[in-house]
Design a protein around this motif. Structure first.
Motif, mmCIF file in Angstrom:
data_model
loop_
_atom_site.group_PDB
_atom_site.id
_atom_site.type_symbol
_atom_site.label_atom_id
_atom_site.label_comp_id
_atom_site.label_asym_id
_atom_site.label_seq_id
_atom_site.Cartn_x
_atom_site.Cartn_y
_atom_site.Cartn_z
ATOM 1 N N THR A 105 6.868 -43.455 -32.182
ATOM 2 C CA THR A 105 6.803 -42.981 -33.561
ATOM 3 C C THR A 105 8.165 -43.169 -34.198
ATOM 4 O O THR A 105 9.183 -43.270 -33.485
ATOM 5 N N PRO A 106 8.248 -43.238 -35.525
ATOM 6 C CA PRO A 106 9.557 -43.329 -36.168
ATOM 7 C C PRO A 106 10.441 -42.128 -35.799
ATOM 8 O O PRO A 106 9.949 -41.007 -35.630
ATOM 9 N N PHE A 107 11.730 -42.348 -35.715
ATOM 10 C CA PHE A 107 12.690 -41.310 -35.334
ATOM 11 C C PHE A 107 12.521 -40.039 -36.160
ATOM 12 O O PHE A 107 12.467 -38.931 -35.630
ATOM 13 N N PHE A 108 12.410 -40.215 -37.479
ATOM 14 C CA PHE A 108 12.378 -39.033 -38.342
ATOM 15 C C PHE A 108 11.037 -38.313 -38.302
ATOM 16 O O PHE A 108 10.905 -37.203 -38.824
ATOM 17 N N GLU A 109 10.015 -38.924 -37.670
ATOM 18 C CA GLU A 109 8.704 -38.298 -37.560
ATOM 19 C C GLU A 109 8.509 -37.568 -36.232
ATOM 20 O O GLU A 109 7.532 -36.826 -36.060
ATOM 21 N N GLU A 110 9.425 -37.756 -35.281
ATOM 22 C CA GLU A 110 9.210 -37.198 -33.948
ATOM 23 C C GLU A 110 8.928 -35.697 -33.950
ATOM 24 O O GLU A 110 7.971 -35.244 -33.294
ATOM 25 N N PRO A 111 9.699 -34.863 -34.653
ATOM 26 C CA PRO A 111 9.402 -33.426 -34.613
ATOM 27 C C PRO A 111 7.990 -33.097 -35.099
ATOM 28 O O PRO A 111 7.317 -32.240 -34.525
ATOM 29 N N SER A 112 7.543 -33.785 -36.142
ATOM 30 C CA SER A 112 6.199 -33.535 -36.673
ATOM 31 C C SER A 112 5.128 -34.004 -35.702
ATOM 32 O O SER A 112 4.108 -33.333 -35.501
ATOM 33 N N GLY A 118 -0.687 -32.792 -27.367
ATOM 34 C CA GLY A 118 -1.396 -31.862 -26.498
ATOM 35 C C GLY A 118 -1.462 -32.267 -25.045
ATOM 36 O O GLY A 118 -2.237 -31.673 -24.278
ATOM 37 N N VAL A 119 -0.692 -33.269 -24.642
ATOM 38 C CA VAL A 119 -0.676 -33.706 -23.243
ATOM 39 C C VAL A 119 0.767 -33.994 -22.839
ATOM 40 O O VAL A 119 1.648 -34.160 -23.697
ATOM 41 N N ALA A 120 0.986 -34.071 -21.539
ATOM 42 C CA ALA A 120 2.297 -34.502 -21.057
ATOM 43 C C ALA A 120 2.447 -35.992 -21.358
ATOM 44 O O ALA A 120 1.613 -36.799 -20.947
ATOM 45 N N ALA A 121 3.489 -36.334 -22.087
ATOM 46 C CA ALA A 121 3.704 -37.734 -22.466
ATOM 47 C C ALA A 121 5.168 -37.954 -22.783
ATOM 48 O O ALA A 121 5.872 -37.051 -23.245
ATOM 49 N N GLU A 122 5.609 -39.185 -22.544
ATOM 50 C CA GLU A 122 6.943 -39.584 -22.955
ATOM 51 C C GLU A 122 6.891 -39.978 -24.423
ATOM 52 O O GLU A 122 5.936 -40.622 -24.868
ATOM 53 N N VAL A 123 7.911 -39.590 -25.183
ATOM 54 C CA VAL A 123 7.994 -39.971 -26.587
ATOM 55 C C VAL A 123 9.226 -40.845 -26.779
ATOM 56 O O VAL A 123 10.340 -40.465 -26.410
ATOM 57 N N ARG A 124 9.018 -42.032 -27.333
ATOM 58 C CA ARG A 124 10.123 -42.922 -27.670
ATOM 59 C C ARG A 124 10.084 -43.178 -29.173
ATOM 60 O O ARG A 124 9.003 -43.353 -29.754
ATOM 61 N N VAL A 125 11.254 -43.199 -29.784
ATOM 62 C CA VAL A 125 11.329 -43.337 -31.233
ATOM 63 C C VAL A 125 11.981 -44.665 -31.610
ATOM 64 O O VAL A 125 12.718 -45.265 -30.835
ATOM 65 N N TRP A 126 11.648 -45.108 -32.808
ATOM 66 C CA TRP A 126 12.252 -46.324 -33.334
ATOM 67 C C TRP A 126 12.828 -46.038 -34.721
ATOM 68 O O TRP A 126 12.333 -45.207 -35.462
ATOM 69 N N GLN A 127 13.944 -46.738 -35.006
ATOM 70 C CA GLN A 127 14.605 -46.598 -36.298
ATOM 71 C C GLN A 127 13.996 -47.579 -37.302
ATOM 72 O O GLN A 127 13.300 -48.526 -36.937
ATOM 73 N N GLU A 128 14.296 -47.343 -38.561
ATOM 74 C CA GLU A 128 13.673 -48.124 -39.625
ATOM 75 C C GLU A 128 13.959 -49.630 -39.513
ATOM 76 O O GLU A 128 13.158 -50.434 -39.995
ATOM 77 N N ASP A 129 15.082 -49.992 -38.879
ATOM 78 C CA ASP A 129 15.409 -51.419 -38.775
ATOM 79 C C ASP A 129 15.046 -51.985 -37.409
ATOM 80 O O ASP A 129 15.511 -53.058 -37.025
ATOM 81 N N GLU A 130 14.188 -51.283 -36.661
ATOM 82 C CA GLU A 130 13.811 -51.725 -35.319
ATOM 83 C C GLU A 130 12.320 -52.055 -35.258
ATOM 84 O O GLU A 130 11.528 -51.646 -36.113
ATOM 85 N N ASP A 131 11.936 -52.760 -34.210
ATOM 86 C CA ASP A 131 10.551 -53.179 -34.004
ATOM 87 C C ASP A 131 9.866 -52.205 -33.042
ATOM 88 O O ASP A 131 10.220 -52.139 -31.863
ATOM 89 N N PRO A 132 8.868 -51.444 -33.506
ATOM 90 C CA PRO A 132 8.209 -50.490 -32.609
ATOM 91 C C PRO A 132 7.477 -51.153 -31.458
ATOM 92 O O PRO A 132 7.341 -50.565 -30.377
ATOM 93 N N LEU A 133 7.007 -52.395 -31.653
ATOM 94 C CA LEU A 133 6.287 -53.069 -30.580
ATOM 95 C C LEU A 133 7.213 -53.485 -29.455
ATOM 96 O O LEU A 133 6.774 -53.680 -28.314
ATOM 97 N N ALA A 134 8.518 -53.593 -29.754
ATOM 98 C CA ALA A 134 9.474 -53.859 -28.682
ATOM 99 C C ALA A 134 9.533 -52.677 -27.721
ATOM 100 O O ALA A 134 9.739 -52.853 -26.518
#
Length: 417
Positions: A105-112, A118-134
């Motif tokens: 998810t985008p960095f600034f959206e992570e808290p929301s 609702g499950v155990a999961a790793e969360v990785r964030v991406w910045q506006e100038d980065e590729d989330p698919l990477a």
């Protein structure tokens, strides 16, 4: 309901009712006799979501799929609890065949995003100038899944698929239907309980609304009454489609003004959600005395519903239910097939978190009915330029056959049963 697309409902004049609570401001209805029916609703909990992921992982291993990409939407909520809308900024999950899921998810959206996770999961964030698919590609490489087929959930948008293909050019992208459909098509008792509650709300709203329909009301007035009652009863209205006389011959209605007159045919197609699970119920009424033709068509539709219900048997191809209805209607002179006057749409659709889910009760569908599958049963009949009749009750398959969420009416004189 035949389609859940909000554009269709807007075209029929129903959508504004859901977004404009003040439509009845000139004459607010007295809702004081209605009570919230949903206070005992039990939301889907972390144990059930964990079981869903475990089921998906078993199906992945059985299908040779290394991971599944799921974008924001009902499937993301189904597996992870994350409730998120789609935009040009990608929020998605990767479900691997083993181990914890990944949320990107985008960095600034992570808290929301974490608020509904609702499950155990790793969360990785991406910045506006980065590729989330990477991030997705890196995760798959780290998990040793980059050379395994990657399943794509069927509603994932092209830009995400194309981005993953560019970020991981050696990967083979395949359909995730065997996994996602394999999970979502079979409802658990907890899901069925929420669908039952949503249906109970809709039926109660019908019982409150119809006696208050008066000659001179517009279709939008009737829909607003239904939506108001649904809210007071604890449901979140999804659609309150009301079609009168000639407009009822158009399954999704008309923009033309519609007013209840003595003897009018009034077709209502309404549904709501409770804890994210939907209802979908249609009823056709007559204000005053019904003509002989209207009574015959209403009775034919009721018989069509009964035919569909009888044909819905464990192990039967889903398409055979539609075939049984069409054969019965054609024997009465309707059709043939989708021609009018007759049944111009499929007999039913899957339902659950979405108003329309795979698979459909339509000719040619070979998926076999199994316990836990849920469908609408709505073999309407439409006479262009005159009127249409649709009765719709959803059912779920049990080990011994179908069971209705709502009781189909048996007579036009008692259209709510």
């Amino acid at each position: 309901m035949i389609l859940t697309r909000r554009t269709m409902l807007a075209a029929a004049g129903a959508l504004p009712l859901l977004a404009t609570p003040g439509l009845l401001s000139a004459a607010e209805p007295d809702l004081s006799d209605l009570k919230d029916m949903t206070r005992g609703a039990v939301p889907i909990g972390p144990d059930e979501r964990a079981a869903r992921i475990a089921r998906a992982q078993a199906l992945m291993r059985a299908s040779g799929i290394g991971a599944v990409l799921v974008e924001a939407g009902s499937s993301l909520t189904y597996f992870t609890g994350v409730r998120w809308g789609r935009s040009e900024r990608l929020t998605a999950a990767v479900l691997p065949a083993h181990g914890e899921a990944l949320i990107i998810t985008p960095f600034f959206e992570e808290p929301s995003v974490r608020e509904s996770l609702g499950v155990a999961a790793e969360v990785r964030v991406w910045q506006e100038d980065e590729d989330p698919l990477a991030l997705v590609a890196a995760f798959l490489k780290q998990r040793g899944l980059a050379t395994r087929p990657v399943g794509i959930e069927e509603t994932v948008r092209y830009f995400a698929v194309d981005g993953l293909r560019r970020a991981l050019p050696a990967a083979r992208l395949v359909s995730a239907n065997p996994v996602v459909r394999g999970c979502r098509m079979v409802k658990t008792p907890a899901e069925i309980a929420l669908m039952q509650m949503a249906t109970d709300v809709t039926i109660a709203a019908y019982r409150w609304t119809w006696p208050r329909v008066e000659v001179g009301m517009a279709n939008t007035d009737v829909g607003a009454l239904m939506s108001a009652a649904t809210r007071k009863l604890g449901g979140s209205p999804e659609f309150s489609l009301v079609l009168i006389d000639e407009a009822a011959a158009l399954p999704h209605g008309s923009r033309r003004p519609q007013v209840v007159k003595p003897g009018s045919v009034v077709l209502m197609d309404c549904g709501c959600t409770v804890q994210g699970y939907q209802s979908d119920v249609s009823r056709t009424f007559v204000k005053g005395s019904a003509s002989r033709e209207v009574r015959k068509v209403w009775d034919d539709v009721r018989a069509g519903q009964a035919t569909a219900f009888a044909a819905a048997r464990i192990g039967a191809p889903a398409g055979s239910v539609d075939d049984a209805v069409r054969a019965a209607y054609e024997a009465k002179g309707y059709g043939p097939r989708y021609r009018l006057p007759g049944l111009s749409h499929r007999t039913g659709h899957g339902i659950g978190m979405d108003g329309h889910e795979p698979v459909n009760l339509v000719h040619g569908e070979t998926t076999r009915l199994a316990a836990g599958m849920c469908f609408s049963n709505e073999p309407g009949l439409y006479l262009p330029g005159k009127f249409g009749v649709r009765l719709e009750d959803c059912f779920h398959m049990t080990a011994t056959g179908p069971k209705c969420f709502s009781t189909p009416p048996t007579s036009l004189d008692a259209p709510l049963g």
